[in-house]
Design an enzyme around this catalytic site. Structure first.
Site, PDB file in Angstrom:
ATOM      1  N   GLU A  50       0.889  -1.196  -0.009  1.00  0.00           N
ATOM      2  CA  GLU A  50       0.125   0.109   0.153  1.00  0.00           C
ATOM      3  C   GLU A  50       1.061   1.184   0.123  1.00  0.00           C
ATOM      4  OE1 GLU A  50      -2.403  -0.295   3.391  1.00  0.00           O
ATOM      5  OE2 GLU A  50      -3.852  -2.033   2.713  1.00  0.00           O
ATOM      6  N   ASP A  61      -6.089   9.033   9.906  1.00  0.00           N
ATOM      7  CA  ASP A  61      -4.476   8.987  10.309  1.00  0.00           C
ATOM      8  C   ASP A  61      -4.280   9.330  11.533  1.00  0.00           C
ATOM      9  OD1 ASP A  61      -4.249   7.337   7.945  1.00  0.00           O
ATOM     10  OD2 ASP A  61      -3.934   9.142   6.761  1.00  0.00           O
TER      11      ASP A  61
END
Length: 278
Positions: A50, A61
């Site tokens: 990824e 995040d």
């Protein structure tokens, strides 16, 4: 046409083992070091990579990946440069699946049609966009599928059986199960709860289910791999990059090996899981 992601998971199913999915932020701490890290991941044990697309407002995040994104942006990383990193990676590796993971805004600015052409040409295999719900599938998901890219959807502990069919409707490649409620790096995955969740998702889909968020060491990776088709690790790898940098956040001779060595230990944990289960 079968994608690299589908081919890889079919191979792993035959081998009766889970995938190790490695996440790194493109451009962290700079483009050339980032490319070197990505190139080192397959031989270290990553089955799927990824590649994070840096963005100024990464709402899903935690602090570690936010900081990685800021380092990447400071180094001048853009969507165009990220695609070029993938293109350069493909010059030496035409089999390892690459998934771009990030947010829709940079793609929207680039232009969806142009992005899909450029991403496919660069060698991208799939997309994970955390801010594109099923209700917006016509915006990017459906065009991506038509372009031959897998569109990988996130399921979470709060995705109930009523919501799950909508989440899975146009998902392809694999399902990414977020094992915790919250941002990346904020808690530790509970393997018992993950096992129940993966079983529930599999009642709704034939797709592989990979588990991410909250996995930081080989023991945790092994425990999760026993109950899933893949284990995704990001924050721990991003932290390994950060910890290898000098006082000015620049790469050192240890940076690439720090990530590759950690990937090797995590991947060994994943590979040991199915051996223990057999």
């Amino acid at each position: 046409m079968t994608t690299r992601i589908e081919t890889r998971f079919a191979e792993l199913k035959r081998q009766r083992r889970a995938a190790f999915v490695a996440y790194v932020m493109c451009g962290d701490p700079d483009i050339e070091t980032s490319l070197a890290i990505i190139k080192a991941l397959p031989s270290a044990g990553a089955d799927v990579i990824e590649v994070g697309l840096p963005f100024t407002d990464p709402m899903a995040d935690g602090p570690s990946i936010q900081a990685a994104g800021l380092r990447a942006l400071k180094a001048g990383t853009t969507l165009k440069k990220t695609l070029n990193v993938v293109r350069r990676f493909r010059e030496g590796d035409d089999v390892t699946p690459i998934v771009l993971m990030g947010y829709y805004n940079p793609i929207y600015i680039h232009g969806v049609d142009r992005f899909l052409i450029d991403a496919k040409a660069a060698g991208v295999d799939g997309l994970i966009l955390v801010d594109m719900p099923p209700e917006e599938d016509n915006e990017l998901c459906i065009p991506a599928l038509k372009a031959g890219l897998n569109f990988i959807r996130l399921a979470t502990p709060t995705t109930d059986d009523k919501r799950l069919p909508a989440v899975l409707a146009n998902t392809s490649g694999f399902v990414y199960y977020v094992s915790i409620t919250g941002i990346t790096g904020s808690a530790t995955a509970d393997s018992a709860k993950v096992s129940q969740a993966v079983s529930r998702i599999k009642r709704h889909t034939e797709l592989p289910v990979c588990v991410g968020f909250g996995i930081r060491n080989p023991e945790a990776a092994r425990a999760i791999a026993e109950h899933s088709d893949g284990v995704a690790v990001g924050t721990a790898l991003v932290d390994a990059i950060r910890d290898s940098l000098d006082a000015e956040s620049r790469a050192t001779p240890r940076t690439v090996s720090a990530v590759a060595d950690l990937v090797a230990t995590l991947a060994a944990g994943v590979r040991g899981a199915r051996q223990a289960a057999e």
